[in-house]
Design an enzyme around this catalytic site. Sequence first.
Site, PDB file in Angstrom:
ATOM      1  N   GLU A   1      -4.533  -4.120   2.791  1.00  0.00           N
ATOM      2  CA  GLU A   1      -3.219  -4.190   3.423  1.00  0.00           C
ATOM      3  C   GLU A   1      -3.122  -3.300   4.662  1.00  0.00           C
ATOM      4  O   GLU A   1      -2.480  -3.662   5.631  1.00  0.00           O
ATOM      5  CB  GLU A   1      -2.154  -3.812   2.391  1.00  0.00           C
ATOM      6  CG  GLU A   1      -0.731  -4.089   2.803  1.00  0.00           C
ATOM      7  CD  GLU A   1      -0.409  -5.571   2.993  1.00  0.00           C
ATOM      8  OE1 GLU A   1      -1.260  -6.426   2.654  1.00  0.00           O
ATOM      9  OE2 GLU A   1       0.689  -5.867   3.490  1.00  0.00           O
ATOM     10  N   ASP A   2      -3.765  -2.152   4.637  1.00  0.00           N
ATOM     11  CA  ASP A   2      -3.533  -1.170   5.706  1.00  0.00           C
ATOM     12  C   ASP A   2      -4.663  -1.015   6.715  1.00  0.00           C
ATOM     13  O   ASP A   2      -4.517  -0.286   7.685  1.00  0.00           O
ATOM     14  CB  ASP A   2      -3.239   0.212   5.090  1.00  0.00           C
ATOM     15  CG  ASP A   2      -1.923   0.213   4.314  1.00  0.00           C
ATOM     16  OD1 ASP A   2      -1.128  -0.729   4.506  1.00  0.00           O
ATOM     17  OD2 ASP A   2      -1.700   1.146   3.521  1.00  0.00           O
TER      18      ASP A   2
END
Length: 754
Positions: free
Chosen positions: A76-77
Amino acid sequence: MMRQYELVERVQKYDPTADEALLNRAYVYAMRAHGNQKRASGAPYFSHPLEVAAILTDLKLDDATIVTALLHDVIEDTDTTRTEIDQLFGPEIGALVDGLTKIKRLDLVSKKAEQAENFRKLLIAISSDIRVLLVKLADRLHNMRTLEHMKPEARKRVSEETLEIYAPLAGRMGMQALRDELEEHAFRWLNPEAYRTVTDKLQELRERNEGLVEEIEAALQKMLADAGMKAEVSGREKKPYSVWSKMANKQISMEQLSDIYAFRVIVETIDDCYRVLGVAHQTWRTVPGRFKDYISTPKQNNYQSIHTTVVGPRHQRVELQIRTRAMHSVAEYGVAAHALYKDGQKVNGSGNGASAKTLVFSDKESGPYQWLRRLVETLLEGSNPEEFLEHTKLELFQDQVFCFSPKGRLIALPRGATPLDFAYAVHTDVGNAAVSAYVNGRHVPIDTRLRNGDEVEIKTSKSHTPPAAWESLVVTGRARSAIRRAARDAIRRQYAELGRRLLISAFERIGESYSDERVKKALPRLSHKSLDDLLAAVARNEAKTEDVLRAVAPELAATARAAQRTAEEQGKAKGWLRLTRAATSKLRLGSSSDSETTAGGPPAGRVRGIPIRGVKNDMPVLFEAGGAVPGDRIVGVLAPGEGIRVFQIHSPRLQEYEHERWIDVAWDVDPENPERFPALISVTAPNRPGTLAEIADVIGQSGGNIDNLKMLRRASDFTELKIGLEVWDLAHLNQIINGLKAKAVVTKVERVFE
Ligand code: MN
């Protein structure tokens, strides 16, 4: 920050078979992937996954879980993809990290209290492996521990979510210690004032009763030693949030709570538990109604202990929780404790095979299946667990899909549900007005099957009514019955509209103007509850227009009767096609008329008819040109503002209307007043002198009138004739057609519709 070798050592301490190289690779990979990213506190971002991994080492979880913790934010990051994780760490870890990524994406969704239960189910459904939930809970715990660095709004939102979603989830998984800590953090940020009050009060108590805890502890120790038992005794610190919620839920004052001291007695065997109980009850007076045996009857989340309250040395009430070490582990670590215990056994029993390192709940045959069964029951809390038992992992809610409205409202639906189900779940009005759907921003058919996490937007139109056929597009009972009800209402409205048309004509015939208000006033004299009821009754011929006129004003009925007589004398309205009671009471949606109601024409072969012009004047029934004749199967379509348009069932024009609008109608001919109906035939014949005369002759001899005739040259030597006829009924028409077919000059004859 914990160093690489420290992490590996922590894991190896409880699991010597842990894959060291794997742990090292994950450590380095996550550190590089997060690079220079910083947390709100200013600390390097990597410190977060590392702390999450550390929390999970406290729970003694397997290396795959620890690796997943290190990697839980990379998809996600950072630029990392699922494929990359699969390649570097294998598909098992890939799937675990993917589960956490999915959960993280749900963070954008609002989680109101009323949907907390659904949200917990959603978490479980998309986790599919309990280790995903364990990492998620550890992730949340670390975020709560470092919440002070967040902005106030974020602190409030995250704390609410923790209290409503994650703390109860930890509780259901039996992880009491984790639950307590989550609650304490959340309480502190959500209600700082109450938190301070309770904390101060606890501090005050601690000071006032200085030495009391130690005194009771010592007394207990001595008592058990005298009885020849080995036990670990510890006074328990009261948690501000649990004090607060007891005060709030049970309406108990702080003073009432403050005289209870809680102690844990941890022994080796179940037998010891009951012996401790016996000794305690012998020495101290018991407080009635406070004894609970959760050893013989464990709680749903597997919690086992004996609880009792006695009056202690300084006349304080002392609550004792007596349990074995294994029970204590379960009470504190829940699911994780089970994993640990079973895993340990497997490692000892079967050497260090790779499978020993996977958590045991993937093992269908042995003991873990038993506790999984209990866990499933726990998580479902009361719902029927049987149907889920075939799943060994946490695919618990695979029979449900969880979707979101654009505003983040979470809606749980059964598997196979469509956007239409979704619309009805939001609100019946939304379902009834639903015309199209967007899933994740894309326009989709309204019967698309929804998937977990879909965001569904429903477009509505006020003028829309759900077609009865939509019943087959939904799976929820709620949607199905609403569609049925809407269909019934639509029929009722159609009837009412038809009834209104009938009354308007009746009023107009006597030079009066109709209004709903006028008729409403007469309702008490007509034994109908509402105007719509009455109008529908008029349409069904259950209420006579004349009776309605009389109820409005007696002289109107008299005028109407006089007008009727005059008309009859003038021969203008000798009869008309009526929607008979039998026919209209069968009025329904979705199909054409059946033969029973349409065969009510004149006796076959008897040439009888009804003046169609009369019909037009008196009833809102319209015939299509070249349309139906008595004996034909006919279908009515309600044309708003016009009345019922009648079509022969094979008419192509009828097909332009949706089936839902089709109304069963039947012939009701008056044998006393025969009348002709228009019909259309197509005749193909060679271009020869005298052909036309021969055709006209056949029609004339059969008693038919030619109303219209068109010639279309189809080929150099053939002509197609379109002949408009006036016939009495279907038998009459067929007689003409057969007569033409018998002629040598005619190549082809058929009935046509325009
Ligand atoms: Mn995280």
